[in-house]
Design a protein around this motif. Structure first.
Motif, PDB file in Angstrom:
ATOM      1  N   LYS A  19       0.846  -1.031   0.179  1.00 18.50           N
ATOM      2  CA  LYS A  19       0.076   0.041   0.064  1.00 18.50           C
ATOM      3  C   LYS A  19       0.899   1.174  -0.039  1.00 18.50           C
ATOM      4  CE  LYS A  19      -3.727  -2.159   2.459  1.00 18.50           C
ATOM      5  NZ  LYS A  19      -4.658  -2.084   3.785  1.00 18.50           N
ATOM      6  N   ALA A  20       2.140   1.062  -0.124  1.00 11.75           N
ATOM      7  CA  ALA A  20       2.894   2.301   0.002  1.00 11.75           C
ATOM      8  C   ALA A  20       2.912   2.880  -1.363  1.00 11.75           C
ATOM      9  CB  ALA A  20       4.555   1.912   0.096  1.00 11.75           C
ATOM     10  N   GLU A  21       3.048   4.278  -1.226  1.00  8.20           N
ATOM     11  CA  GLU A  21       3.028   5.148  -2.172  1.00  8.20           C
ATOM     12  C   GLU A  21       4.231   6.021  -2.335  1.00  8.20           C
ATOM     13  OE1 GLU A  21      -0.238   7.854  -2.701  1.00  8.20           O
ATOM     14  OE2 GLU A  21      -1.583   6.400  -1.689  1.00  8.20           O
ATOM     15  N   LEU A  22       4.858   6.163  -3.727  1.00 10.70           N
ATOM     16  CA  LEU A  22       6.011   7.087  -3.793  1.00 10.70           C
ATOM     17  C   LEU A  22       5.616   8.748  -3.554  1.00 10.70           C
ATOM     18  CD1 LEU A  22       9.014   7.169  -4.407  1.00 10.70           C
ATOM     19  CD2 LEU A  22       8.278   7.343  -6.744  1.00 10.70           C
ATOM     20  N   VAL A  23       6.397   9.209  -2.840  1.00 10.49           N
ATOM     21  CA  VAL A  23       6.054  10.816  -2.782  1.00 10.49           C
ATOM     22  C   VAL A  23       7.381  11.363  -3.120  1.00 10.49           C
ATOM     23  CG1 VAL A  23       5.346  12.459  -1.156  1.00 10.49           C
ATOM     24  CG2 VAL A  23       3.954  10.345  -0.961  1.00 10.49           C
ATOM     25  N   GLU A  24       7.066  11.815  -4.178  1.00 13.30           N
ATOM     26  CA  GLU A  24       8.408  12.800  -4.705  1.00 13.30           C
ATOM     27  C   GLU A  24       8.522  14.336  -4.192  1.00 13.30           C
ATOM     28  OE1 GLU A  24       9.652  12.157  -8.708  1.00 13.30           O
ATOM     29  OE2 GLU A  24       8.952  10.262  -8.860  1.00 13.30           O
ATOM     30  N   PRO A  25       9.583  14.638  -3.688  1.00 13.17           N
ATOM     31  CA  PRO A  25       9.822  16.232  -3.045  1.00 13.17           C
ATOM     32  C   PRO A  25       9.340  16.905  -4.324  1.00 13.17           C
ATOM     33  CG  PRO A  25      11.806  15.194  -3.348  1.00 13.17           C
ATOM     34  CD  PRO A  25      10.803  13.901  -3.654  1.00 13.17           C
ATOM     35  N   SER A  26       8.662  18.019  -3.822  1.00  9.78           N
ATOM     36  CA  SER A  26       8.458  19.125  -4.796  1.00  9.78           C
ATOM     37  C   SER A  26       9.757  19.791  -5.190  1.00  9.78           C
ATOM     38  CB  SER A  26       7.359  20.222  -4.142  1.00  9.78           C
ATOM     39  OG  SER A  26       7.680  20.700  -2.984  1.00  9.78           O
ATOM     40  N   PRO A  27       9.873  20.296  -6.594  1.00  9.78           N
ATOM     41  CA  PRO A  27      10.979  21.154  -6.647  1.00  9.78           C
ATOM     42  C   PRO A  27      10.952  22.261  -5.707  1.00  9.78           C
ATOM     43  CG  PRO A  27       9.504  21.194  -8.643  1.00  9.78           C
ATOM     44  CD  PRO A  27       8.892  20.214  -7.410  1.00  9.78           C
ATOM     45  N   LYS A  28      12.267  22.751  -5.503  1.00  8.62           N
ATOM     46  CA  LYS A  28      12.499  23.765  -4.641  1.00  8.62           C
ATOM     47  C   LYS A  28      12.867  25.147  -5.449  1.00  8.62           C
ATOM     48  CE  LYS A  28      12.663  21.409  -0.959  1.00  8.62           C
ATOM     49  NZ  LYS A  28      11.148  20.896  -0.674  1.00  8.62           N
ATOM     50  N   LYS A  29      12.520  26.398  -4.979  1.00  8.16           N
ATOM     51  CA  LYS A  29      12.913  27.283  -5.580  1.00  8.16           C
ATOM     52  C   LYS A  29      14.103  28.188  -5.075  1.00  8.16           C
ATOM     53  CE  LYS A  29      10.772  31.850  -7.314  1.00  8.16           C
ATOM     54  NZ  LYS A  29      10.507  31.777  -8.798  1.00  8.16           N
ATOM     55  N   LEU A  30      14.989  28.425  -6.034  1.00  4.26           N
ATOM     56  CA  LEU A  30      16.195  29.117  -5.636  1.00  4.26           C
ATOM     57  C   LEU A  30      16.014  30.623  -5.389  1.00  4.26           C
ATOM     58  CD1 LEU A  30      19.259  28.877  -4.896  1.00  4.26           C
ATOM     59  CD2 LEU A  30      19.650  29.278  -7.493  1.00  4.26           C
ATOM     60  N   ILE A  31      16.334  31.100  -4.269  1.00  2.00           N
ATOM     61  CA  ILE A  31      16.191  32.468  -4.060  1.00  2.00           C
ATOM     62  C   ILE A  31      17.342  33.143  -3.107  1.00  2.00           C
ATOM     63  CG2 ILE A  31      13.562  32.597  -3.753  1.00  2.00           C
ATOM     64  CD1 ILE A  31      13.892  32.647  -0.751  1.00  2.00           C
ATOM     65  N   SER A  32      17.452  34.422  -2.960  1.00  2.00           N
ATOM     66  CA  SER A  32      18.404  34.994  -2.083  1.00  2.00           C
ATOM     67  C   SER A  32      17.485  35.327  -1.111  1.00  2.00           C
ATOM     68  CB  SER A  32      18.950  36.512  -3.063  1.00  2.00           C
ATOM     69  OG  SER A  32      20.031  36.969  -2.196  1.00  2.00           O
ATOM     70  N   LEU A  33      17.987  35.198   0.053  1.00  2.00           N
ATOM     71  CA  LEU A  33      17.308  35.830   1.111  1.00  2.00           C
ATOM     72  C   LEU A  33      18.405  36.134   2.275  1.00  2.00           C
ATOM     73  CD1 LEU A  33      14.620  35.316   2.963  1.00  2.00           C
ATOM     74  CD2 LEU A  33      15.455  33.063   3.543  1.00  2.00           C
ATOM     75  N   ARG A  34      17.935  37.310   2.909  1.00  2.00           N
ATOM     76  CA  ARG A  34      18.692  37.589   3.923  1.00  2.00           C
ATOM     77  C   ARG A  34      18.329  37.389   5.322  1.00  2.00           C
ATOM     78  NH1 ARG A  34      22.348  41.430   1.861  1.00  2.00           N
ATOM     79  NH2 ARG A  34      21.864  42.204   0.010  1.00  2.00           N
ATOM     80  N   ILE A  35      19.293  36.431   6.165  1.00  2.00           N
ATOM     81  CA  ILE A  35      18.988  36.180   7.531  1.00  2.00           C
ATOM     82  C   ILE A  35      19.901  36.487   8.395  1.00  2.00           C
ATOM     83  CG2 ILE A  35      18.490  33.676   8.511  1.00  2.00           C
ATOM     84  CD1 ILE A  35      17.427  32.657   5.870  1.00  2.00           C
ATOM     85  N   ASP A  36      19.314  36.687   9.551  1.00  2.00           N
ATOM     86  CA  ASP A  36      20.378  37.072  10.681  1.00  2.00           C
ATOM     87  C   ASP A  36      21.543  36.081  10.613  1.00  2.00           C
ATOM     88  OD1 ASP A  36      19.132  39.426  11.022  1.00  2.00           O
ATOM     89  OD2 ASP A  36      17.886  38.650  12.818  1.00  2.00           O
ATOM     90  N   GLU A  37      22.716  36.608  10.791  1.00  2.00           N
ATOM     91  CA  GLU A  37      24.020  35.578  11.069  1.00  2.00           C
ATOM     92  C   GLU A  37      23.655  34.600  12.231  1.00  2.00           C
ATOM     93  OE1 GLU A  37      28.681  35.636  11.749  1.00  2.00           O
ATOM     94  OE2 GLU A  37      27.750  37.646  11.476  1.00  2.00           O
TER      95      GLU A  37
END
Length: 69
Positions: A19-37
């Motif tokens: 009963k197992a189903e293959l779940v493929e990960p969704s594609p990721k979107k490449l972004i530039s993000l500023r995050i505190d160090e």
């Protein structure tokens, strides 16, 4: 005499792989993000996969906000 299990913790569970189903990960979107160090360093200090964990935290926040309405 029965051999000891090769792991600690919970006993193994039966799984019906038919009963197992293959779940493929969704594609990721490449972004530039500023995050505190300190935030980046915290996640990096947790080891490999830190960007995946950051994504999971953002998803949990998104899901909570959507659920709240």
């Amino acid at each position: 005499m029965k051999a000891a299990p090769d792991h600690e913790g919970e006993a193994e569970i039966e799984v019906d792989w038919a009963k197992a189903e293959l779940v493929e990960p969704s594609p990721k979107k490449l972004i530039s993000l500023r995050i505190d160090e300190d935030i980046v360093e915290f996640f990096r200090s947790q080891g490999k996969g830190y960007q995946t964990r950051m994504n999971a935290v953002l998803r949990a926040y998104k899901d909570a906000v959507e659920k709240k309405g």
